[in-house]
Design a protein around this motif. Structure first.
Motif, PDB file in Angstrom:
ATOM      1  N   ALA A 212       0.815  -1.215   0.000  1.00  0.00           N
ATOM      2  CA  ALA A 212       0.000   0.000   0.000  1.00  0.00           C
ATOM      3  C   ALA A 212       0.845   1.261   0.000  1.00  0.00           C
ATOM      4  O   ALA A 212       0.425   2.310  -0.483  1.00  0.00           O
ATOM      5  CB  ALA A 212      -0.935   0.000   1.208  1.00  0.00           C
ATOM      6  N   SER A 213       2.049   1.181   0.554  1.00  0.00           N
ATOM      7  CA  SER A 213       2.934   2.341   0.599  1.00  0.00           C
ATOM      8  C   SER A 213       4.376   1.869   0.621  1.00  0.00           C
ATOM      9  O   SER A 213       4.658   0.667   0.755  1.00  0.00           O
ATOM     10  CB  SER A 213       2.666   3.188   1.851  1.00  0.00           C
ATOM     11  N   ALA A 214       5.305   2.825   0.499  1.00  0.00           N
ATOM     12  CA  ALA A 214       6.724   2.489   0.496  1.00  0.00           C
ATOM     13  C   ALA A 214       7.186   1.925   1.833  1.00  0.00           C
ATOM     14  O   ALA A 214       8.259   1.320   1.929  1.00  0.00           O
ATOM     15  CB  ALA A 214       7.545   3.729   0.144  1.00  0.00           C
ATOM     16  N   MET A 215       6.401   2.110   2.891  1.00  0.00           N
ATOM     17  CA  MET A 215       6.767   1.622   4.218  1.00  0.00           C
ATOM     18  C   MET A 215       6.001   0.355   4.612  1.00  0.00           C
ATOM     19  O   MET A 215       6.101  -0.102   5.751  1.00  0.00           O
ATOM     20  CB  MET A 215       6.519   2.713   5.260  1.00  0.00           C
ATOM     21  N   THR A 216       5.266  -0.221   3.679  1.00  0.00           N
ATOM     22  CA  THR A 216       4.478  -1.414   3.989  1.00  0.00           C
ATOM     23  C   THR A 216       5.339  -2.554   4.503  1.00  0.00           C
ATOM     24  O   THR A 216       4.888  -3.379   5.300  1.00  0.00           O
ATOM     25  CB  THR A 216       3.683  -1.863   2.745  1.00  0.00           C
ATOM     26  N   PHE A 217       6.598  -2.614   4.052  1.00  0.00           N
ATOM     27  CA  PHE A 217       7.471  -3.727   4.436  1.00  0.00           C
ATOM     28  C   PHE A 217       7.630  -3.851   5.949  1.00  0.00           C
ATOM     29  O   PHE A 217       7.858  -4.951   6.472  1.00  0.00           O
ATOM     30  CB  PHE A 217       8.846  -3.593   3.773  1.00  0.00           C
ATOM     31  N   VAL A 218       7.495  -2.743   6.673  1.00  0.00           N
ATOM     32  CA  VAL A 218       7.664  -2.764   8.132  1.00  0.00           C
ATOM     33  C   VAL A 218       6.573  -3.598   8.793  1.00  0.00           C
ATOM     34  O   VAL A 218       6.831  -4.382   9.712  1.00  0.00           O
ATOM     35  CB  VAL A 218       7.651  -1.328   8.704  1.00  0.00           C
ATOM     36  N   VAL A 219       5.327  -3.451   8.295  1.00  0.00           N
ATOM     37  CA  VAL A 219       4.218  -4.216   8.875  1.00  0.00           C
ATOM     38  C   VAL A 219       4.043  -5.574   8.187  1.00  0.00           C
ATOM     39  O   VAL A 219       3.479  -6.497   8.776  1.00  0.00           O
ATOM     40  CB  VAL A 219       2.891  -3.427   8.809  1.00  0.00           C
ATOM     41  N   SER A 220       4.541  -5.702   6.958  1.00  0.00           N
ATOM     42  CA  SER A 220       4.404  -6.967   6.233  1.00  0.00           C
ATOM     43  C   SER A 220       5.306  -8.051   6.806  1.00  0.00           C
ATOM     44  O   SER A 220       4.924  -9.229   6.831  1.00  0.00           O
ATOM     45  CB  SER A 220       4.732  -6.772   4.750  1.00  0.00           C
ATOM     46  N   ALA A 221       6.494  -7.681   7.252  1.00  0.00           N
ATOM     47  CA  ALA A 221       7.457  -8.670   7.755  1.00  0.00           C
ATOM     48  C   ALA A 221       6.869  -9.552   8.855  1.00  0.00           C
ATOM     49  O   ALA A 221       6.924 -10.788   8.755  1.00  0.00           O
ATOM     50  CB  ALA A 221       8.736  -7.974   8.223  1.00  0.00           C
ATOM     51  N   PRO A 222       6.284  -8.977   9.910  1.00  0.00           N
ATOM     52  CA  PRO A 222       5.701  -9.839  10.942  1.00  0.00           C
ATOM     53  C   PRO A 222       4.478 -10.616  10.469  1.00  0.00           C
ATOM     54  O   PRO A 222       4.212 -11.719  10.936  1.00  0.00           O
ATOM     55  CB  PRO A 222       5.340  -8.860  12.072  1.00  0.00           C
ATOM     56  N   GLN A 223       3.733 -10.051   9.532  1.00  0.00           N
ATOM     57  CA  GLN A 223       2.553 -10.744   9.023  1.00  0.00           C
ATOM     58  C   GLN A 223       2.925 -11.971   8.202  1.00  0.00           C
ATOM     59  O   GLN A 223       2.286 -13.017   8.293  1.00  0.00           O
ATOM     60  CB  GLN A 223       1.712  -9.793   8.170  1.00  0.00           C
ATOM     61  N   LEU A 224       3.988 -11.837   7.392  1.00  0.00           N
ATOM     62  CA  LEU A 224       4.364 -12.914   6.472  1.00  0.00           C
ATOM     63  C   LEU A 224       5.280 -13.960   7.078  1.00  0.00           C
ATOM     64  O   LEU A 224       5.171 -15.147   6.749  1.00  0.00           O
ATOM     65  CB  LEU A 224       5.050 -12.329   5.229  1.00  0.00           C
ATOM     66  N   TYR A 225       6.187 -13.550   7.955  1.00  0.00           N
ATOM     67  CA  TYR A 225       7.289 -14.440   8.310  1.00  0.00           C
ATOM     68  C   TYR A 225       7.360 -14.905   9.761  1.00  0.00           C
ATOM     69  O   TYR A 225       8.100 -15.835  10.063  1.00  0.00           O
ATOM     70  CB  TYR A 225       8.617 -13.780   7.919  1.00  0.00           C
ATOM     71  N   THR A 226       6.641 -14.269  10.670  1.00  0.00           N
ATOM     72  CA  THR A 226       6.696 -14.759  12.049  1.00  0.00           C
ATOM     73  C   THR A 226       5.911 -16.067  12.157  1.00  0.00           C
ATOM     74  O   THR A 226       5.024 -16.350  11.342  1.00  0.00           O
ATOM     75  CB  THR A 226       6.127 -13.736  13.049  1.00  0.00           C
ATOM     76  N   SER A 227       6.246 -16.857  13.153  1.00  0.00           N
ATOM     77  CA  SER A 227       5.650 -18.188  13.311  1.00  0.00           C
ATOM     78  C   SER A 227       4.136 -18.149  13.365  1.00  0.00           C
ATOM     79  O   SER A 227       3.456 -19.055  12.861  1.00  0.00           O
ATOM     80  CB  SER A 227       6.192 -18.846  14.582  1.00  0.00           C
ATOM     81  N   ASP A 228       3.579 -17.093  13.997  1.00  0.00           N
ATOM     82  CA  ASP A 228       2.123 -16.979  14.109  1.00  0.00           C
ATOM     83  C   ASP A 228       1.580 -15.796  13.312  1.00  0.00           C
ATOM     84  O   ASP A 228       0.515 -15.272  13.605  1.00  0.00           O
ATOM     85  CB  ASP A 228       1.721 -16.839  15.577  1.00  0.00           C
TER      86      ASP A 228
END
Length: 310
Positions: A212-228
């Motif tokens: 959605a924005s150039a800073m999406t990666f900050v919130v995407s990392a925990p959503q995509l890659y954390t165990s839960d």
């Protein structure tokens, strides 16, 4: 109103069929297929505007389903995946050369982007076979690998009746066969997409992420890659990845943030739960003279700046 002086007095939103552009009823229309592009080019004084989208197409491997609960099997199907052939099918007729990206968090044109895929993830059928054989699989007379008397078989799920999606499924099945991996193609109605994903009723699943924005990666990392993580549809993870992602979330400097998420993604990709496939283009058909409207990446199209060239 404290912004720039608008070029338009008002904006009217109305739901219409895409054929409205061909009929001269609207001034712009998005395009997704080669047929859409062909239709745009048939319109007099129309322009086809092309640019990077902020989307990343991926393949998700369900790591809680057998045989994909075996990391070595996930690694082998990654090595057997001919991404160039797959993308040629995906973008046939769209005039877009799609290179495989190395990240699902940062786009190739973003500052801080790195290729985080392991060197062993590259397409190589011989390496895929070696990975399986080292994992105890043996080639059968039928041309497929097996272990413990059970043939190595996975499923590839796609949605709807789009011809390109069917062709992609067939291409995936054929490339896996070269590596001795049997693939069952599963076609599900588009209306069942959410149910299928949320229930984990799939093995290999093509899908896409939208930034959605150039800073999406900050919130995407925990959503995509954390165990839960709520969007970790691979169901694989580790404490090390969780810690790296947590570290990234505690930083405020952009360069430090990208360095941290790249480190986390490198670890995540070693688990072979997901791989990035392509960054598709964004296409828009517009009447000649329509200004400040079209593919613009993260910049967006400010309504007050849209208008007609003099």
């Amino acid at each position: 109103w404290w912004g720039n002086k608008p070029k338009l007095d008002k904006i009217v939103y109305k739901q219409m069929a895409d054929t409205a552009f061909q009929n001269g009823e609207i001034d712009a229309v998005e395009a997704y297929t080669k047929d859409d592009i062909k239709a745009i080019r048939s319109v007099k004084d129309a322009q086809l505007r092309i640019g990077y989208s902020t989307k990343t197409r991926v393949l998700e491997y369900n790591g809680k389903s057998k045989p994909l609960d075996d990391l070595q099997v996930r690694k082998a199907i990654t090595q057997a995946f001919d991404v160039n052939t797959y993308n040629n099918v995906q973008f046939q007729g769209l005039n877009w050369k799609a290179e495989q990206p190395g990240s699902e968090l940062l786009l190739p044109f973003q500052k801080g982007y790195e290729n985080n895929l392991p060197a062993e993830a590259k397409y190589n059928v011989d390496n895929a076979k070696k990975t399986l054989e080292a994992d105890g699989y043996k080639m059968g007379k039928d041309g497929y690998y097996a272990k413990g008397g059970k043939t190595l078989e996975i499923s590839f799920t796609f949605f709807g009746d789009d011809a390109t999606q069917q062709a992609l499924a067939n291409a995936y099945q054929a490339m896996m066969k070269k590596a001795g991996i049997k693939v069952k193609v599963v076609n599900v109605a588009e209306s069942k997409f959410s149910d299928t994903v949320s229930s984990g009723n799939y093995q290999v699943l093509p899908m896409a992420w939208q930034a959605a924005s150039a800073m999406t990666f900050v919130v995407s990392a925990p959503q995509l890659y954390t165990s839960d993580g709520p969007s970790n549809f691979t169901y694989v993870g580790s404490k090390k990845i969780d810690e790296l992602v947590k570290k990234a979330g505690s930083l405020s400097d952009y360069d430090e943030q990208t360095k941290a998420v790249n480190a986390a993604e490198k670890e995540a990709f070693k688990l072979y739960g997901t791989i990035p496939v392509s960054n598709p283009a964004s296409y828009l058909g517009a009447k000649k003279g329509l200004a400040n409207y079209g593919p613009s990446g993260f910049a967006g199209n400010l309504p007050q700046d849209i208008g007609w060239q003099k």
